[in-house]
Design an enzyme around this catalytic site. Structure first.
Site, PDB file in Angstrom:
ATOM      1  N   CYS A 119       0.800  -1.236   0.000  1.00 29.47           N
ATOM      2  CA  CYS A 119       0.000   0.000   0.000  1.00 29.47           C
ATOM      3  C   CYS A 119       0.834   1.288   0.000  1.00 29.47           C
ATOM      4  CB  CYS A 119      -0.993  -0.018   1.156  1.00 29.47           C
ATOM      5  SG  CYS A 119      -2.150  -1.386   1.009  1.00 29.47           S
ATOM      6  N   HIS A 144      -3.047   6.722   4.509  1.00 28.91           N
ATOM      7  CA  HIS A 144      -3.600   5.563   3.791  1.00 28.91           C
ATOM      8  C   HIS A 144      -5.000   5.285   4.336  1.00 28.91           C
ATOM      9  CE1 HIS A 144      -4.098   1.819   1.885  1.00 28.91           C
ATOM     10  NE2 HIS A 144      -3.757   1.041   2.902  1.00 28.91           N
ATOM     11  N   ASN A 153     -10.416   0.412   1.010  1.00 28.72           N
ATOM     12  CA  ASN A 153      -8.956   0.454   0.904  1.00 28.72           C
ATOM     13  C   ASN A 153      -8.551   0.126  -0.531  1.00 28.72           C
ATOM     14  OD1 ASN A 153      -6.232  -0.128   0.929  1.00 28.72           O
ATOM     15  ND2 ASN A 153      -6.301  -1.430   2.750  1.00 28.72           N
TER      16      ASN A 153
HETATM   17  N1  COA Z   1     -18.727  -9.052   9.201  1.00 30.54           N
HETATM   18  C1  COA Z   1     -19.112  -9.536  10.379  1.00 30.54           C
HETATM   19  N2  COA Z   1     -18.254 -10.121  11.252  1.00 30.54           N
HETATM   20  C2  COA Z   1     -16.978 -10.204  10.886  1.00 30.54           C
HETATM   21  C3  COA Z   1     -16.510  -9.717   9.650  1.00 30.54           C
HETATM   22  C4  COA Z   1     -17.440  -9.120   8.789  1.00 30.54           C
HETATM   23  N3  COA Z   1     -17.115  -8.612   7.585  1.00 30.54           N
HETATM   24  N4  COA Z   1     -15.195  -9.941   9.575  1.00 30.54           N
HETATM   25  C5  COA Z   1     -14.824 -10.548  10.705  1.00 30.54           C
HETATM   26  N5  COA Z   1     -15.908 -10.710  11.499  1.00 30.54           N
HETATM   27  C6  COA Z   1     -15.979 -11.315  12.819  1.00 30.54           C
HETATM   28  C7  COA Z   1     -14.849 -12.265  13.109  1.00 30.54           C
HETATM   29  O1  COA Z   1     -15.124 -13.546  12.576  1.00 30.54           O
HETATM   30  C8  COA Z   1     -14.837 -12.267  14.615  1.00 30.54           C
HETATM   31  O2  COA Z   1     -15.848 -13.117  15.078  1.00 30.54           O
HETATM   32  P1  COA Z   1     -15.626 -14.009  16.398  1.00 30.54           P
HETATM   33  O3  COA Z   1     -15.367 -13.025  17.508  1.00 30.54           O
HETATM   34  O4  COA Z   1     -16.894 -14.745  16.509  1.00 30.54           O
HETATM   35  O5  COA Z   1     -14.416 -14.850  16.096  1.00 30.54           O
HETATM   36  C9  COA Z   1     -15.236 -10.841  14.980  1.00 30.54           C
HETATM   37  O6  COA Z   1     -15.853 -10.294  13.797  1.00 30.54           O
HETATM   38  C10 COA Z   1     -14.058  -9.973  15.370  1.00 30.54           C
HETATM   39  O7  COA Z   1     -13.036 -10.165  14.431  1.00 30.54           O
HETATM   40  P2  COA Z   1     -11.692  -9.354  14.504  1.00 30.54           P
HETATM   41  O8  COA Z   1     -10.808  -9.776  13.375  1.00 30.54           O
HETATM   42  O9  COA Z   1     -11.131  -9.408  15.902  1.00 30.54           O
HETATM   43  O10 COA Z   1     -12.234  -7.869  14.251  1.00 30.54           O
HETATM   44  P3  COA Z   1     -11.463  -6.543  14.361  1.00 30.54           P
HETATM   45  O11 COA Z   1     -12.129  -5.648  15.287  1.00 30.54           O
HETATM   46  O12 COA Z   1      -9.978  -6.764  14.508  1.00 30.54           O
HETATM   47  O13 COA Z   1     -11.682  -5.950  12.889  1.00 30.54           O
HETATM   48  C11 COA Z   1     -10.523  -5.697  10.826  1.00 30.54           C
HETATM   49  C12 COA Z   1     -11.208  -6.669  11.763  1.00 30.54           C
HETATM   50  C13 COA Z   1     -10.011  -6.483   9.628  1.00 30.54           C
HETATM   51  C14 COA Z   1     -11.513  -4.652  10.365  1.00 30.54           C
HETATM   52  C15 COA Z   1      -9.359  -5.011  11.581  1.00 30.54           C
HETATM   53  O14 COA Z   1      -8.574  -5.977  12.238  1.00 30.54           O
HETATM   54  C16 COA Z   1      -8.467  -4.223  10.661  1.00 30.54           C
HETATM   55  O15 COA Z   1      -8.902  -3.264  10.066  1.00 30.54           O
HETATM   56  N6  COA Z   1      -7.198  -4.591  10.586  1.00 30.54           N
HETATM   57  C17 COA Z   1      -6.255  -3.879   9.744  1.00 30.54           C
HETATM   58  C18 COA Z   1      -6.487  -4.293   8.337  1.00 30.54           C
HETATM   59  C19 COA Z   1      -5.826  -3.369   7.377  1.00 30.54           C
HETATM   60  O16 COA Z   1      -5.692  -2.203   7.598  1.00 30.54           O
HETATM   61  N7  COA Z   1      -5.419  -3.927   6.267  1.00 30.54           N
HETATM   62  C20 COA Z   1      -4.897  -3.201   5.199  1.00 30.54           C
HETATM   63  C21 COA Z   1      -3.467  -3.353   5.089  1.00 30.54           C
HETATM   64  S1  COA Z   1      -2.935  -2.341   3.805  1.00 30.54           S
END
Ligand code: COA
Length: 329
Positions: free
Chosen positions: A117, A253, A283
């Site tokens: 990114c 970003h 993103n």
């Molecule tokens: N809809 C509903 N539930 C979802 C979901 C979605 N789209 N995606 C994941 N979940 C669920 C998971 O399965 C998990 O369920 P569980 O508790 O029963 O296991 C729960 O939501 C929490 O998941 P988690 O991964 O801990 O959520 P989070 O608060 O960390 O948010 C992201 C997930 C991906 C949004 C977050 O971690 C994030 O933004 N990370 C950085 C990613 C990023 O910036 N990437 C780009 C790099 S360039």
């Protein structure tokens, strides 16, 4: 006495997002997810998606056409090099940058740059070095991405996050006090397993198989992002011999509004001094900063002489930050 070479800066900008939009409620119909979950965890409301027959080179070309529409037919005169930063090139070879060069009939060298990114910031850094060393006078520097083509649309943990788009800029010498005042780039390849997609290899050095579609350990990337958004911006501001109070606008970003908010708070900037477009685009990787910057320009939030703080993070795990003093065209 030897005089310092002229500093490089951004003298023209354009960006493009494909017209097709997928909203959170569209995704609710095909995935076990909800508009509420996506909005509260990421800030995303919709994402722009390339058509089936539209690829990264097409998006890159559109962003350059936007640049020309904004800055005039002469904007590409004298371009001597083209860099396309992308994670989703049309082909492993030839470079997507070669396709852009051909489309506009430029007499230029060209290559693609892969730094996840932060690729557009990495590309600015290469363009700055070319211009300030005198090797090339004018560099077309593009971030373009058709990420939705490499997603697993059945994986709710990644499918809801990404979109497509492109941003293009011209980098050339600018007078004082404008230009790219600092660049900070870094990578921690020890985190490669947190975010990857297979090309020709089968696995990572630790034996972990590479994913055919985009794989991400969201939690680990989140923690890494909050840390490097802060450390790299602090370093970029120091390197530019400025302080946070000098920064007019943070252009980060656009991956997740919670990550942006954490960076804003750690830098002690007010909300008006941050550009947020993740709600509109999701993103779109290397395209996200130039697209966000275009929005800020269109909204009249950027004036000549403003110090803009750019920062990004991504697979690698990489990061990049830069202070760009806007203007000088
Ligand atoms: N809809 C509903 N539930 C979802 C979901 C979605 N789209 N995606 C994941 N979940 C669920 C998971 O399965 C998990 O369920 P569980 O508790 O029963 O296991 C729960 O939501 C929490 O998941 P988690 O991964 O801990 O959520 P989070 O608060 O960390 O948010 C992201 C997930 C991906 C949004 C977050 O971690 C994030 O933004 N990370 C950085 C990613 C990023 O910036 N990437 C780009 C790099 S360039």
């Amino acid at each position: 006495m030897t005089s310092r070479a002229a500093r490089a800066g951004v003298t023209a900008l354009g960006a493009y997002a494909p017209p097709k939009v997928i909203t959170n409620s569209d995704l609710e119909k095909v995935l076990d997810t909800s508009d509420e979950w996506i909005r509260t965890r990421t800030g995303i409301r919709k994402r722009h998606v390339a058509a089936d027959n539209e690829f990264t080179s097409d998006l890159a070309v559109r962003s350059v056409e936007d640049l020309v529409a904004r800055h005039g037919e002469g904007a590409l005169d004298g371009v001597e090099f083209v860099i396309v930063a992308t994670n989703t090139p049309d082909a492993l070879f030839p470079a997507t940058a070669a396709l852009v060069q051909d489309h506009f009939g430029l007499k230029a060298g060209a290559f693609d740059l892969l730094a996840a990114c932060p690729g557009w910031i990495y590309a600015l850094s290469v363009a700055k070095a070319y211009v300030e060393s005198g090797q090339y006078r004018k560099v077309l520097t593009i971030g373009a991405e058709a990420l939705t083509k490499v997603l697993d649309w059945e994986d709710r943990s990644t499918a809801v996050l990404f979109g497509d788009g492109a941003g293009a800029s011209v980098v050339e010498a600018v007078p004082e006090p404008y230009g790219l005042k600092s660049i900070v780039l870094g990578v921690d390849g020890g985190g490669a397993h947190h975010l990857h997609k297979r090309a020709t290899g089968c696995c990572l050095p630790n034996g972990e198989p590479l994913s055919d579609t985009l794989y991400m350990n969201g939690r680990e990337v989140f923690k890494f992002a909050v840390r490097v958004m802060h450390t790299s911006t602090v370093e970029a501001v120091e390197k530019a011999e400025l302080s946070n109070s000098d920064i007019s606008l943070l252009v980060p970003h656009q991956a997740n509004s919670r990550i942006i908010e954490a960076a804003r708070e750690l830098l002690g900037l007010s909300q008006e001094r941050v550009v947020v477009t993740v709600d509109e685009y999701g993103n779109n990787s290397t395209a996200s900063i130039p697209l966000a910057l275009k929005h800020a320009l269109d909204e009249g939030r950027v004036e000549a002489g403003d110090h803009l703080l750019l920062v990004s993070f991504g697979a690698g795990l990489t990061w990049g930050a830069s202070v760009l003093t806007w203007g000088g065209a």
